[in-house]
Design a protein around this motif. Sequence first.
Motif, PDB file in Angstrom:
ATOM      1  N   ASN A  83      58.049  50.995  83.994  1.00  0.00           N
ATOM      2  CA  ASN A  83      58.649  51.748  85.103  1.00  0.00           C
ATOM      3  C   ASN A  83      58.482  53.251  84.936  1.00  0.00           C
ATOM      4  OD1 ASN A  83      60.773  49.269  84.411  1.00  0.00           O
ATOM      5  ND2 ASN A  83      60.177  49.454  86.536  1.00  0.00           N
ATOM      6  N   ASN A  84      58.527  53.927  86.065  1.00  0.00           N
ATOM      7  CA  ASN A  84      58.621  55.390  86.089  1.00  0.00           C
ATOM      8  C   ASN A  84      59.989  55.721  86.667  1.00  0.00           C
ATOM      9  OD1 ASN A  84      55.815  56.750  85.613  1.00  0.00           O
ATOM     10  ND2 ASN A  84      55.423  54.921  86.815  1.00  0.00           N
ATOM     11  N   PHE A  85      60.848  56.299  85.866  1.00  0.00           N
ATOM     12  CA  PHE A  85      62.179  56.709  86.327  1.00  0.00           C
ATOM     13  C   PHE A  85      62.626  57.759  85.306  1.00  0.00           C
ATOM     14  CE2 PHE A  85      66.352  54.751  88.227  1.00  0.00           C
ATOM     15  CZ  PHE A  85      66.712  56.008  88.695  1.00  0.00           C
ATOM     16  N   VAL A  86      62.158  58.990  85.540  1.00  0.00           N
ATOM     17  CA  VAL A  86      62.280  60.042  84.526  1.00  0.00           C
ATOM     18  C   VAL A  86      63.736  60.297  84.160  1.00  0.00           C
ATOM     19  CG1 VAL A  86      61.528  62.373  83.939  1.00  0.00           C
ATOM     20  CG2 VAL A  86      60.230  61.025  85.539  1.00  0.00           C
ATOM     21  N   GLU A  87      64.641  60.082  85.108  1.00  0.00           N
ATOM     22  CA  GLU A  87      66.063  60.319  84.816  1.00  0.00           C
ATOM     23  C   GLU A  87      66.570  59.356  83.731  1.00  0.00           C
ATOM     24  OE1 GLU A  87      64.551  60.049  87.764  1.00  0.00           O
ATOM     25  OE2 GLU A  87      65.753  60.853  89.397  1.00  0.00           O
ATOM     26  N   LEU A  88      65.821  58.258  83.522  1.00  0.00           N
ATOM     27  CA  LEU A  88      66.205  57.306  82.471  1.00  0.00           C
ATOM     28  C   LEU A  88      65.232  57.346  81.300  1.00  0.00           C
ATOM     29  CD1 LEU A  88      67.381  54.176  84.556  1.00  0.00           C
ATOM     30  CD2 LEU A  88      68.808  55.759  83.253  1.00  0.00           C
ATOM     31  N   GLN A 223      66.374  50.092  86.159  1.00  0.00           N
ATOM     32  CA  GLN A 223      65.081  50.765  85.942  1.00  0.00           C
ATOM     33  C   GLN A 223      64.175  50.713  87.164  1.00  0.00           C
ATOM     34  OE1 GLN A 223      66.261  48.083  84.345  1.00  0.00           O
ATOM     35  NE2 GLN A 223      64.658  46.668  83.672  1.00  0.00           N
ATOM     36  N   ASN A 224      64.422  49.762  88.074  1.00  0.00           N
ATOM     37  CA  ASN A 224      63.613  49.684  89.297  1.00  0.00           C
ATOM     38  C   ASN A 224      64.261  50.417  90.472  1.00  0.00           C
ATOM     39  OD1 ASN A 224      62.839  47.069  87.652  1.00  0.00           O
ATOM     40  ND2 ASN A 224      61.100  47.613  88.943  1.00  0.00           N
ATOM     41  N   GLY A 225      65.393  51.116  90.210  1.00  0.00           N
ATOM     42  CA  GLY A 225      65.950  51.970  91.257  1.00  0.00           C
ATOM     43  C   GLY A 225      67.206  51.447  91.909  1.00  0.00           C
ATOM     44  N   TYR A 236      51.327  56.094  97.422  1.00  0.00           N
ATOM     45  CA  TYR A 236      51.429  56.019  95.966  1.00  0.00           C
ATOM     46  C   TYR A 236      52.883  55.895  95.539  1.00  0.00           C
ATOM     47  CZ  TYR A 236      46.490  57.023  95.610  1.00  0.00           C
ATOM     48  OH  TYR A 236      45.131  56.935  95.703  1.00  0.00           O
ATOM     49  N   GLY A 237      53.053  55.323  94.318  1.00  0.00           N
ATOM     50  CA  GLY A 237      54.379  54.939  93.818  1.00  0.00           C
ATOM     51  C   GLY A 237      55.418  56.030  93.843  1.00  0.00           C
ATOM     52  N   PHE A 238      55.006  57.291  93.659  1.00  0.00           N
ATOM     53  CA  PHE A 238      56.045  58.322  93.530  1.00  0.00           C
ATOM     54  C   PHE A 238      56.810  58.555  94.829  1.00  0.00           C
ATOM     55  CE2 PHE A 238      52.111  60.646  94.402  1.00  0.00           C
ATOM     56  CZ  PHE A 238      52.478  61.555  95.374  1.00  0.00           C
ATOM     57  N   SER A 240      58.200  56.198  96.280  1.00  0.00           N
ATOM     58  CA  SER A 240      59.250  55.159  96.244  1.00  0.00           C
ATOM     59  C   SER A 240      60.472  55.660  95.496  1.00  0.00           C
ATOM     60  CB  SER A 240      58.713  53.915  95.539  1.00  0.00           C
ATOM     61  OG  SER A 240      57.701  53.329  96.282  1.00  0.00           O
ATOM     62  N   ILE A 241      61.191  56.578  96.092  1.00  0.00           N
ATOM     63  CA  ILE A 241      62.352  57.187  95.413  1.00  0.00           C
ATOM     64  C   ILE A 241      63.417  56.135  95.107  1.00  0.00           C
ATOM     65  CG2 ILE A 241      63.252  57.947  97.664  1.00  0.00           C
ATOM     66  CD1 ILE A 241      64.523  60.331  96.217  1.00  0.00           C
ATOM     67  N   LYS A 242      64.002  56.283  93.915  1.00  0.00           N
ATOM     68  CA  LYS A 242      64.963  55.284  93.411  1.00  0.00           C
ATOM     69  C   LYS A 242      66.406  55.761  93.521  1.00  0.00           C
ATOM     70  CE  LYS A 242      61.719  53.335  90.217  1.00  0.00           C
ATOM     71  NZ  LYS A 242      61.168  53.337  88.877  1.00  0.00           N
TER      72      LYS A 242
HETATM   73  N1  MTE Z   1      62.494  57.895  91.664  1.00  0.00           N
HETATM   74  C1  MTE Z   1      63.231  58.674  90.852  1.00  0.00           C
HETATM   75  N2  MTE Z   1      64.481  58.992  91.209  1.00  0.00           N
HETATM   76  N3  MTE Z   1      62.736  59.160  89.680  1.00  0.00           N
HETATM   77  C2  MTE Z   1      61.453  58.892  89.266  1.00  0.00           C
HETATM   78  O1  MTE Z   1      61.035  59.354  88.184  1.00  0.00           O
HETATM   79  N4  MTE Z   1      59.329  57.760  89.801  1.00  0.00           N
HETATM   80  C3  MTE Z   1      58.449  57.376  90.913  1.00  0.00           C
HETATM   81  C4  MTE Z   1      59.115  56.367  91.863  1.00  0.00           C
HETATM   82  N5  MTE Z   1      60.491  56.732  92.117  1.00  0.00           N
HETATM   83  C5  MTE Z   1      60.632  58.072  90.114  1.00  0.00           C
HETATM   84  C6  MTE Z   1      61.219  57.568  91.303  1.00  0.00           C
HETATM   85  C7  MTE Z   1      57.168  56.838  90.462  1.00  0.00           C
HETATM   86  S1  MTE Z   1      56.092  57.965  89.765  1.00  0.00           S
HETATM   87  C8  MTE Z   1      56.802  55.519  90.631  1.00  0.00           C
HETATM   88  S2  MTE Z   1      55.223  54.999  90.237  1.00  0.00           S
HETATM   89  C9  MTE Z   1      57.756  54.510  91.153  1.00  0.00           C
HETATM   90  O2  MTE Z   1      59.068  55.053  91.284  1.00  0.00           O
HETATM   91  C10 MTE Z   1      57.779  53.352  90.161  1.00  0.00           C
HETATM   92  O3  MTE Z   1      58.626  52.339  90.583  1.00  0.00           O
HETATM   93  P1  MTE Z   1      58.879  51.039  89.640  1.00  0.00           P
HETATM   94  O4  MTE Z   1      59.521  51.513  88.381  1.00  0.00           O
HETATM   95  O5  MTE Z   1      59.759  50.126  90.412  1.00  0.00           O
HETATM   96  O6  MTE Z   1      57.540  50.450  89.344  1.00  0.00           O
END
Ligand code: MTE
Length: 323
Positions: A83-88, A223-225, A236-238, A240-242
Amino acid sequence: MLIRRPADIHSSEITPRDVWLRRRELLQAAIAGAGLAALGGLSQAAFAAVSPPGRGEAIPGVRPSALSTDETPTSYEAITSYNNFVELGDGKSAPARNARLLRTRPWTLRVEGECEAPGEIGIEDILSGFAQEERIYRLRCVEAWAMVVPWVGFPLKDLLARFQPTSRAKYVAFETLMDPKRLPGQRVPIYDWPYREGLRIDEAMHPLTILATGLYGELLPGQNGAPLRLVVPWKYGFKSIKSIVAIRLTEQEPATTWNLLQPEEYGFYANVNPAVDHPRWSQKSHRMIGEGWLARKRPTEPFNGYADKVASLYAGMDLRRFY
Ligand code: MTE
């Protein structure tokens, strides 16, 4: 309020270079500190409120959607451990390790800005008030990897309709929870927190754009938001805000985290486009997560394979300029 366009703001105004370069080290220290504080201060009852690791609660009444792909989904384990979720935490495996810090109940989403009926809605009302569908979509990252995810969610347009956007609503801005206790990466000033994203209103209203509440039929893991994240399958994935807490309808294009930090690398549109390379890597092909580094790379399709449904949104636009 003066709104500066992302192009006017240089990343050095936001993040000191040494902080950005030392981000992994600083994030690890911030999260280790939060973990100890959390363990030290928790009563037994509070501990039960922290998401346990492993699989989540099943979401009742999930219906299949005709908008799903027929590709085989990536395994639950791979989707929840890469996963990408920098806050974690920095690195792909850190968010799963630290997700227990992200408590997601209670949780309220605020919808405001250019709408007739601004207000708040709790996550329980979101789960019971909008028909939850399974949408099997491919998630594609700029770093040339992809996965196929059986999301559970509902069209963003259904939620926005409840708050009655005005004719001045041209864009939709999204914000992640700001809480350094639950998201300890926010103690490190690598971004201008909270994480922010945005869409044009027609992208937000497109039937493929969903707010996801789960995956594999169960509530989203932290971790998936969890408990609510955006999924836009042709971007692109970024995008997809979590862990979203605020949605704002705006007249101007909103600033987004990546546009502020590295505008030359990540544009506002971020449509999957094999013809436009990222400055540091090719976007022409990708690997599927879970298949390993030796797996054959697959060619990347324009709009991530959704061109027949979304290309018309960008008719007449130069997608090299609006990347
Ligand atoms: N949302 C938040 N709040 N913080 C993040 O770091 N990373 C983004 C996106 N949403 C991110 C975020 C990036 S770079 C990607 S690729 C996707 O979340 C990854 O989602 P996944 O972990 O469900 O695969």
